[in-house]
Design a protein around this motif. Sequence first.
Motif, PDB file in Angstrom:
ATOM      1  N   SER A 108       0.834  -1.207   0.000  1.00  0.00           N
ATOM      2  CA  SER A 108       0.000   0.000   0.000  1.00  0.00           C
ATOM      3  C   SER A 108       0.864   1.251   0.000  1.00  0.00           C
ATOM      4  O   SER A 108       0.557   2.239   0.649  1.00  0.00           O
ATOM      5  N   GLY A 109       1.976   1.208  -0.757  1.00  0.00           N
ATOM      6  CA  GLY A 109       2.709   2.429  -1.085  1.00  0.00           C
ATOM      7  C   GLY A 109       1.913   3.157  -2.164  1.00  0.00           C
ATOM      8  O   GLY A 109       0.790   2.759  -2.501  1.00  0.00           O
ATOM      9  N   LEU A 125      -1.644   1.795  -3.822  1.00  0.00           N
ATOM     10  CA  LEU A 125      -2.881   2.558  -3.597  1.00  0.00           C
ATOM     11  C   LEU A 125      -3.475   3.015  -4.931  1.00  0.00           C
ATOM     12  O   LEU A 125      -4.691   2.914  -5.150  1.00  0.00           O
ATOM     13  N   ALA A 126      -2.602   3.499  -5.833  1.00  0.00           N
ATOM     14  CA  ALA A 126      -3.105   3.924  -7.150  1.00  0.00           C
ATOM     15  C   ALA A 126      -3.675   2.729  -7.905  1.00  0.00           C
ATOM     16  O   ALA A 126      -4.694   2.840  -8.602  1.00  0.00           O
ATOM     17  N   LEU A 155       0.500  12.220   0.265  1.00  0.00           N
ATOM     18  CA  LEU A 155      -0.169  11.676  -0.927  1.00  0.00           C
ATOM     19  C   LEU A 155      -0.758  10.301  -0.600  1.00  0.00           C
ATOM     20  O   LEU A 155      -1.902   9.995  -0.966  1.00  0.00           O
ATOM     21  N   GLU A 156       0.013   9.476   0.126  1.00  0.00           N
ATOM     22  CA  GLU A 156      -0.493   8.141   0.481  1.00  0.00           C
ATOM     23  C   GLU A 156      -1.767   8.259   1.323  1.00  0.00           C
ATOM     24  O   GLU A 156      -2.710   7.481   1.149  1.00  0.00           O
ATOM     25  N   ARG A 157      -1.799   9.245   2.231  1.00  0.00           N
ATOM     26  CA  ARG A 157      -3.005   9.426   3.066  1.00  0.00           C
ATOM     27  C   ARG A 157      -4.215   9.760   2.179  1.00  0.00           C
ATOM     28  O   ARG A 157      -5.294   9.182   2.335  1.00  0.00           O
ATOM     29  N   ILE A 158      -4.019  10.651   1.206  1.00  0.00           N
ATOM     30  CA  ILE A 158      -5.137  11.055   0.341  1.00  0.00           C
ATOM     31  C   ILE A 158      -5.582   9.876  -0.535  1.00  0.00           C
ATOM     32  O   ILE A 158      -6.780   9.623  -0.711  1.00  0.00           O
ATOM     33  N   LEU A 159      -4.604   9.134  -1.059  1.00  0.00           N
ATOM     34  CA  LEU A 159      -4.961   7.968  -1.891  1.00  0.00           C
ATOM     35  C   LEU A 159      -5.668   6.908  -1.043  1.00  0.00           C
ATOM     36  O   LEU A 159      -6.636   6.278  -1.493  1.00  0.00           O
ATOM     37  N   ALA A 160      -5.185   6.722   0.202  1.00  0.00           N
ATOM     38  CA  ALA A 160      -5.808   5.709   1.077  1.00  0.00           C
ATOM     39  C   ALA A 160      -7.253   6.102   1.403  1.00  0.00           C
ATOM     40  O   ALA A 160      -8.142   5.244   1.476  1.00  0.00           O
ATOM     41  N   GLY A 220       5.636   4.885 -10.889  1.00  0.00           N
ATOM     42  CA  GLY A 220       4.861   3.769 -10.328  1.00  0.00           C
ATOM     43  C   GLY A 220       3.361   4.014 -10.436  1.00  0.00           C
ATOM     44  O   GLY A 220       2.594   3.121 -10.819  1.00  0.00           O
ATOM     45  N   ILE A 221       2.931   5.232 -10.126  1.00  0.00           N
ATOM     46  CA  ILE A 221       1.498   5.550 -10.211  1.00  0.00           C
ATOM     47  C   ILE A 221       1.030   5.439 -11.665  1.00  0.00           C
ATOM     48  O   ILE A 221      -0.052   4.919 -11.964  1.00  0.00           O
TER      49      ILE A 221
END
Length: 543
Positions: free
Chosen positions: A14-15, A19-20, A109-114, A309-310
Amino acid sequence: MTASPIGTAFVVGSGPTGLASAIALRTQGFDVRIIDKSTEPSTHSKALVIWARTLEMLDGHLDVGRILDAGIPGKKMRLFARGEKVAEIGLEETDSRFVGGLFLPQYDLERILAERVLELGVTIERGLELVGFEQTSHDTVEVTLRDAEGGQTAASADWLIDCSGSHSVVRRHLDLGDRHRAELPVRFSIADVVVSGVPQEMPEPSDGIASNFTHPDGLCVFFPVDDDRYRIVLEDDSIDDGAVPDLTELARAVRLRTGLELELSDPAWLTSFGVRERVLNDYGVGRVLIAGDAAHVHSPAGGHGMNTGIQDAINLAWKLALISRGVAGNTTLRSYSEERSEIGLQIVTSSSHMTRLMTLQNPVMRFARNTAMHLALGFDAIQRRALRSLSMIDLNYRNFGLRSSSSIRRDRDSLHPGDRLPPIVLRSSGDEVHVDELTRPDRFTLFVIESPGTPDFDKAMDEMGGILERMPDALRPLVQLVPIHADEVSATARGEICDASGALRAQAGFRGHGAMLVRPDRYIAFFCGALDGQPVLDWFAGL
Ligand SMILES: Cc1cc2nc3c(=O)[nH]c(=O)nc-3n(C[C@H](O)[C@H](O)[C@H](O)COP(=O)(O)OP(=O)(O)OC[C@H]3O[C@@H](n4cnc5c(N)ncnc54)[C@H](O)[C@@H]3O)c2cc1C
């Protein structure tokens, strides 16, 4: 999501890539599971820059405004040599609806994607590690998972998407081959710190200005992390990979290399790293696909690792959806590896050049570099080209992957199949709308573009409508038809879109009514004349 799922996808990690992936696969209609072996989200800032192309590709998968609101819009990147500014690149204005580069720590960014993953009804299952997998039949992957207490469970899915980062266990079990593998002879210390001392020389982080100081002892770079802190990256060949640098020593080196009496305090992260480069030949086998750092790692110069990666994740999701819906096969699956491995190589090559250029040891070469950058970046056109490249909007699939020869002749300056769809301004009921805003991440968009003064646009629309009717039932709902009128009055009367300036028609290179097919990831698939839609059917049949 109310419709029944089109298949199941199991995402490992879940990097940002995982997540993307979860968001993009869910958007396509998959039932998604996502796991991570760590019990808590990472608190390290790692990637700090989100480039325009990544924002464009995420747009539609989530409200990109949330990301923009959380970050600091990049203004410029400055280059200093021996305390003198020799060049700068503007980061704001590029050919995109979004800022060229946005500074935002990776954990934000990870928080927003999560949050978006949760909104889509998917729970991130933490404390679960993938320890084994097997493709048991041609359409199922079995996985073995270990929980935090050591207990093992099994699960299965149609697709396994490995986004588990540079130490991927999946990659180690597959024979995917390296397209490129190297280690660069440079190491860096990193410090996310409050910088004070000479406010007139060093802007506030919230000003969105990155500063590179070259010096005979090595490079020293400042990137905004948030309103309070800068990330300092210091070339430091004496430090061991992963060692924690001493803040007092680091501050001394920073003062020497910048010539500024700076104070460093309140470190949020202190670490160090060496530069390893790797790009896999193949990004998967059968129903096991690899994305993100698991497939490619490189120098952080250019800030492209997470962004790539995204973009891998978004490239993959719509292709898997077509295959799961039975409207595409191996050509489409193979194109994921072909397209993304080639892009991975391009990114590694450019970041490698950038790293070598910025860490030159030879004083004569350093002088030549500084002079060349000073002269070259004095030209607006070269600055614009540099930002296009940094912001990843120039990446394209013209010469590899799901390309197709256009049935319309292409001029040098016109768009080509494989190009990113640029944000050309059109008009809708008197308002501006960008052509890329008319596309959707879960659809192909077939634009039918009117040529002014040419009769039979209705006939062209009928032809393209008929082409949609002839598509297989599973494909038809995945293609939206968007007429683009040449004349604003008739467009407004029908509540449709108009290319009043003719910019879209000109860039598409059409002389009569034309059709342009755009992929769900907003790359152009194909051009043809709009009075004969058979090439569109042929293109889909080749998937
Ligand atoms: C100092 C630094 C600066 C950087 N700056 C930038 C930048 O400005 N721009 C940019 O684009 N990139 C940058 N990068 C690169 C960026 O951080 C990485 O490219 C990015 O983290 C890769 O994301 P990922 O999701 O592929 O992998 P990761 O972020 O590594 O995530 C992998 C996840 O998988 C989990 N995992 C691993 N194995 C398993 C398993 N077996 N089972 C379950 N879960 C597992 C891990 O716990 C982890 O959460 C930088 C990196 C560093 C170190």
